[in-house]
Design an enzyme around this catalytic site. Sequence first.
Site, short mmCIF file in Angstrom:
data_model
loop_
_atom_site.label_atom_id
_atom_site.label_comp_id
_atom_site.label_asym_id
_atom_site.label_seq_id
_atom_site.Cartn_x
_atom_site.Cartn_y
_atom_site.Cartn_z
N GLU A 1 0.81 -1.22 0.00
CA GLU A 1 0.00 0.00 0.00
C GLU A 1 0.84 1.27 0.00
O GLU A 1 0.45 2.28 -0.58
CB GLU A 1 -0.94 0.02 1.22
CG GLU A 1 -2.06 -1.00 1.17
CD GLU A 1 -1.71 -2.33 1.82
OE1 GLU A 1 -2.60 -3.18 1.98
OE2 GLU A 1 -0.50 -2.51 2.18
N PHE B 1 -11.65 -6.51 14.26
CA PHE B 1 -10.58 -7.01 13.41
C PHE B 1 -10.27 -6.00 12.30
O PHE B 1 -11.15 -5.55 11.59
CB PHE B 1 -11.00 -8.36 12.79
CG PHE B 1 -9.99 -8.91 11.82
CD1 PHE B 1 -8.76 -9.37 12.27
CD2 PHE B 1 -10.27 -8.97 10.46
CE1 PHE B 1 -7.83 -9.87 11.37
CE2 PHE B 1 -9.34 -9.47 9.56
CZ PHE B 1 -8.12 -9.94 10.03
N GLN B 2 -9.00 -5.64 12.20
CA GLN B 2 -8.50 -4.69 11.21
C GLN B 2 -9.21 -3.33 11.30
O GLN B 2 -9.39 -2.65 10.29
CB GLN B 2 -8.59 -5.26 9.79
CG GLN B 2 -7.60 -6.40 9.55
CD GLN B 2 -7.44 -6.75 8.09
OE1 GLN B 2 -8.34 -6.57 7.29
NE2 GLN B 2 -6.27 -7.29 7.75
N LYS C 1 -17.52 -0.19 5.55
CA LYS C 1 -17.90 -1.14 4.51
C LYS C 1 -19.40 -1.13 4.23
O LYS C 1 -19.82 -1.26 3.07
CB LYS C 1 -17.45 -2.55 4.92
CG LYS C 1 -17.67 -3.59 3.83
CD LYS C 1 -17.11 -4.94 4.22
CE LYS C 1 -17.32 -5.96 3.09
NZ LYS C 1 -16.75 -7.30 3.46
N MET D 1 24.67 8.80 2.32
CA MET D 1 24.56 10.12 2.91
C MET D 1 24.84 10.08 4.42
O MET D 1 25.52 10.95 4.96
CB MET D 1 23.18 10.73 2.64
CG MET D 1 23.05 12.18 3.06
SD MET D 1 24.16 13.28 2.15
CE MET D 1 23.14 13.66 0.73
#
Length: 556
Positions: free
Chosen positions: A51, A113-114, A163, A469
């Site tokens: 993602e 959940f999630q 959802k 760097m």
Amino acid sequence: MKLTGAQIIMECLLEQGVDTVFGYPGGAVLNIYDALYEYQDRIRHIRTAHEQGAAHAADGYARSSGKTGVCIATSGPGATNLVTGIATAYMDSIPVVAITGNVTRDLLGLDSFQEVDITGITMPVTKHNYIVKDIRDLASILREAFQIANSGRKGPVLVDIPKDITAQTCAYEKQPPLPLAECGLPPQERLAQALELLNRAERPFVYCGGGVVLSEASEALSAFVEKLDAPVSCSLMCQGGFDQASPRYMGMLGMHGTKTAALAIQNCDLFIAVGTRFSDRVLCNAGLFARHCPILQIDIDSAEFNKNIEVDLRLRGDAKEILNTLQGMLETKDHRAWMADVASWKQAYPLRQVSPSQDGVTPQEVLETLNRLTGSQAIIATEVGQHQMWAAQFYTYRTPRQFISSGGLGTMGFGLGAAIGAQVANPGKRVVNIAGDGSFHMNCNELSTLAANQIPVIELVFNNTVLGMVRQWQKLFYENRFSQTDLDHTTDFPLLAKAFGVKALVIEKKADIEPVLREALAGGVPVLIDCRIDRDLNVLPMVPAGESVENPILEM
């Protein structure tokens, strides 16, 4: 007509002219992905490997095209994986709309959940964010999200959608995009004060930031500096905002700016800052910056005035409009002696890189060859580190939106996702991502996205087996105590690329540079170039932290 929430999302994206979205499916966005299947002939979806890659791809799409980038992720870890990409866009004022799914409304706040409070998490790094609680508000919220992302100082907006909202039905009517908020011009008396400063100056210095690119002000800037007869320096975010082939261009100013720009700021009698927020990497020591001359700042965001440095005159508004207005008021100037000084400094202090090893490859040679072979027309994306500075120093950017890089946040792992977005937005152009081997290890999974979609990005990895760097700072300031910066990895980059289905090439010596670059550019397929360079190559010039920008280190 009645549509599901997921279908309304698709229709709203089409209203805004969206043709491509980047994302990754999951449980909370199943309805959205079902609608994407239905709309696949009108909206292209690029599934990235992660993602975060989707967020960076949406960002790169926006930076390179001027359109709004869109990314989609599911709830919980899908949403949190977007956060670094959203913060990257926020720091550089890039218009991105991130759409996340969440658990159904009855499960919100129950540690389901999630489930995660993504609006709470992203509040500090978005211009605005929403959670949709009523399907009747869905279309208006999405329209506002695009309006806010593009109005004034641009930036990312997040819309979190439970959802069950995407499954419900609601009446939908197509609407044109909302008008963007007008900024207007500064008061006439301030413009008159600015004109007085410009007329009085004999050695003006024009410094430009990313706001020049975002406001499409490049042509206005060019006309303004021609009439003012002034030299120009650009920030990292403004590479290409001014034609670097112009004799007026002095290179960057700041921590890794040119000696020419440093001498010019010592000797100028007016400093004009356009669309820049005076980052600490530019100021270095704010108390010593342009302390001998007045500073005129042009910016769209009043919060940037007197934040990092005190300025003498502030002009709030759109850079393009203000520059056009000032140029129309200004009489043509003649500062030939000043321009001759700048030309002499450029000749005396060119950027020059020498490899510590015999026949060793230097990034300067590679990038200057790439510039010649592409006619200065490629879109160059970068990761973050030494290679990022070399890409800014040694490729000649002629037009805006050519240089795609994470400036404010400095996000390692940004470039490959951003290059994917830039290539999708610009299918007729060559896109090259300049990476270091440290950054490449953070996003090499996105090679699978290149291969699966046959996106012809060239991934050019400057492989020096160190975190260059950070190691450079350890060399200068930590007595060569190289703590965790010698990577000494065993990764075979060409073999890894081939495993993903990407063509691989290697540059080991000077004679390899041109033939390898020609082969990569000619193929029209994704290519990885493993370019092996010496670990002791440094980014120079360099201003140590806390020192004056006027005195860069030229050798080390």
